[in-house]
Enzyme design. Sequence first.
Site, PDB file in Angstrom:
ATOM      1  N   HIS A   1      -7.476  -4.489  10.038  1.00  0.00           N
ATOM      2  CA  HIS A   1      -7.161  -4.360   8.614  1.00  0.00           C
ATOM      3  C   HIS A   1      -5.903  -5.144   8.243  1.00  0.00           C
ATOM      4  O   HIS A   1      -5.000  -5.309   9.065  1.00  0.00           O
ATOM      5  CB  HIS A   1      -7.040  -2.883   8.185  1.00  0.00           C
ATOM      6  CG  HIS A   1      -5.863  -2.144   8.728  1.00  0.00           C
ATOM      7  ND1 HIS A   1      -5.975  -0.938   9.386  1.00  0.00           N
ATOM      8  CD2 HIS A   1      -4.519  -2.410   8.718  1.00  0.00           C
ATOM      9  CE1 HIS A   1      -4.767  -0.512   9.723  1.00  0.00           C
ATOM     10  NE2 HIS A   1      -3.873  -1.385   9.337  1.00  0.00           N
TER      11      HIS A   1
ATOM     12  N   ASP B   1      -7.592  -2.404  14.182  1.00  0.00           N
ATOM     13  CA  ASP B   1      -8.995  -2.562  13.775  1.00  0.00           C
ATOM     14  C   ASP B   1      -9.202  -3.764  12.853  1.00  0.00           C
ATOM     15  O   ASP B   1     -10.265  -3.930  12.269  1.00  0.00           O
ATOM     16  CB  ASP B   1      -9.528  -1.273  13.126  1.00  0.00           C
ATOM     17  CG  ASP B   1      -8.840  -0.942  11.797  1.00  0.00           C
ATOM     18  OD1 ASP B   1      -7.960  -1.715  11.363  1.00  0.00           O
ATOM     19  OD2 ASP B   1      -9.193   0.094  11.193  1.00  0.00           O
TER      20      ASP B   1
ATOM     21  N   GLU C   1      -9.726  -1.564   5.290  1.00  0.00           N
ATOM     22  CA  GLU C   1     -10.374  -1.260   6.558  1.00  0.00           C
ATOM     23  C   GLU C   1     -11.669  -2.074   6.696  1.00  0.00           C
ATOM     24  O   GLU C   1     -12.151  -2.654   5.709  1.00  0.00           O
ATOM     25  CB  GLU C   1     -10.673   0.248   6.621  1.00  0.00           C
ATOM     26  CG  GLU C   1      -9.424   1.133   6.575  1.00  0.00           C
ATOM     27  CD  GLU C   1      -8.602   1.117   7.875  1.00  0.00           C
ATOM     28  OE1 GLU C   1      -8.634   0.119   8.620  1.00  0.00           O
ATOM     29  OE2 GLU C   1      -7.902   2.124   8.134  1.00  0.00           O
TER      30      GLU C   1
ATOM     31  N   ASP D   1       0.818  -1.210   0.000  1.00  0.00           N
ATOM     32  CA  ASP D   1       0.000   0.000   0.000  1.00  0.00           C
ATOM     33  C   ASP D   1       0.855   1.266   0.000  1.00  0.00           C
ATOM     34  O   ASP D   1       2.090   1.203   0.135  1.00  0.00           O
ATOM     35  CB  ASP D   1      -0.963   0.006   1.203  1.00  0.00           C
ATOM     36  CG  ASP D   1      -0.349  -0.597   2.466  1.00  0.00           C
ATOM     37  OD1 ASP D   1       0.894  -0.566   2.595  1.00  0.00           O
ATOM     38  OD2 ASP D   1      -1.089  -1.089   3.320  1.00  0.00           O
TER      39      ASP D   1
HETATM   40  C1  F6R Z   1       1.397  -1.746   6.043  1.00  0.00           C
HETATM   41  C2  F6R Z   1       0.071  -2.355   6.132  1.00  0.00           C
HETATM   42  C3  F6R Z   1      -0.702  -2.365   7.393  1.00  0.00           C
HETATM   43  C4  F6R Z   1       0.142  -2.603   8.642  1.00  0.00           C
HETATM   44  C5  F6R Z   1      -0.728  -2.469   9.886  1.00  0.00           C
HETATM   45  C6  F6R Z   1       0.067  -2.721  11.149  1.00  0.00           C
HETATM   46  O1  F6R Z   1       1.912  -1.922   4.733  1.00  0.00           O
HETATM   47  O2  F6R Z   1      -0.387  -2.836   5.160  1.00  0.00           O
HETATM   48  O3  F6R Z   1      -1.702  -3.344   7.316  1.00  0.00           O
HETATM   49  O4  F6R Z   1       0.698  -3.885   8.560  1.00  0.00           O
HETATM   50  O5  F6R Z   1      -1.287  -1.192   9.920  1.00  0.00           O
HETATM   51  O6  F6R Z   1       1.009  -1.687  11.284  1.00  0.00           O
HETATM   52  P1  F6R Z   1       2.212  -1.831  12.320  1.00  0.00           P
HETATM   53  O7  F6R Z   1       3.023  -2.967  11.837  1.00  0.00           O
HETATM   54  O8  F6R Z   1       2.961  -0.535  12.219  1.00  0.00           O
HETATM   55  O9  F6R Z   1       1.599  -2.079  13.632  1.00  0.00           O
END
Ligand code: F6R
Length: 259
Positions: free
Chosen positions: A137, A135, A142, A66
């Site tokens: 995702h 959450d 989301e 992303d």
């Molecule tokens: C990042 C992504 C997100 C993160 C998620 C957890 O490329 O796709 O799904 O993996 O927001 O973020 P962290 O690892 O910073 O807790």
Amino acid sequence: MAEIIIVRDPAEAGAIAADEIVRLISANPRTVLGLATGSTPLPVYEALRPRVAGLDVSQVRGFALDEYVGLDPAHPESYRSVISREVVEPLGLDPTLVRVPDGSLDGIEHAGDDYERVITEAGGVDLQILGIGTDGHIGFNEPGSSFASLTRVKTLTEQTREDNARFFDSVDDVPRHCITQGLGTIMRARHLVLLAFGEGKAEAVAGAVEGAVSASLPGSAIQLHPHATVLVDEAAASRLAHADYYRYAYANKPAWQGL
Ligand code: F6R
């Protein structure tokens, strides 16, 4: 169901994932990696550094999950910058073979379709590294994201923006929109490796692994994948009802099975 491996610490998870990536690259120099950003995958990238020394990685291809929309690609927290700093440079990958969705406003309408095309042209993702948001995702899909969704623009939840504010000066600087591989895109990868560490992820992990399969918890899509591995520390595993079984299964895992 996914294989759940409860590890001592993030370093052990990083080593397990990195060993599998090295095995793939050794067998196929044109391995295609799906790359997550954020804090969670960093132990994987760190564990890879010594392991790729002496390995031919010149043809390895990578696709980030992303990118923020409208953030200057040169901003240190754009995922293009993060992938370059944490993955491409330290591992010595060819930067022209590692793609990040294009989050620039100019052409954003077709950036998702373009990204899907290049992933398909590369033959699809062999191993997709995933984190999970508080959450639920994965990628930036989301709650409410379709299980069939492909790469497209999404609106980040306020919770995700607050969670990611630590990377910016303030929450106001966190973009509201992102472009993310869809759940359908992620599900096409041949092997999903989801990592999660810390108590803050325990609820999302339990929902994703043991809860109802529902668009309300996008991470639960992994229950429908034929080859998914979940690497969690004790804190992130703390709400799993069947943790003892997962420990028992891993302790008795047949050696021939691999990851
Ligand atoms: C990042 C992504 C997100 C993160 C998620 C957890 O490329 O796709 O799904 O993996 O927001 O973020 P962290 O690892 O910073 O807790």
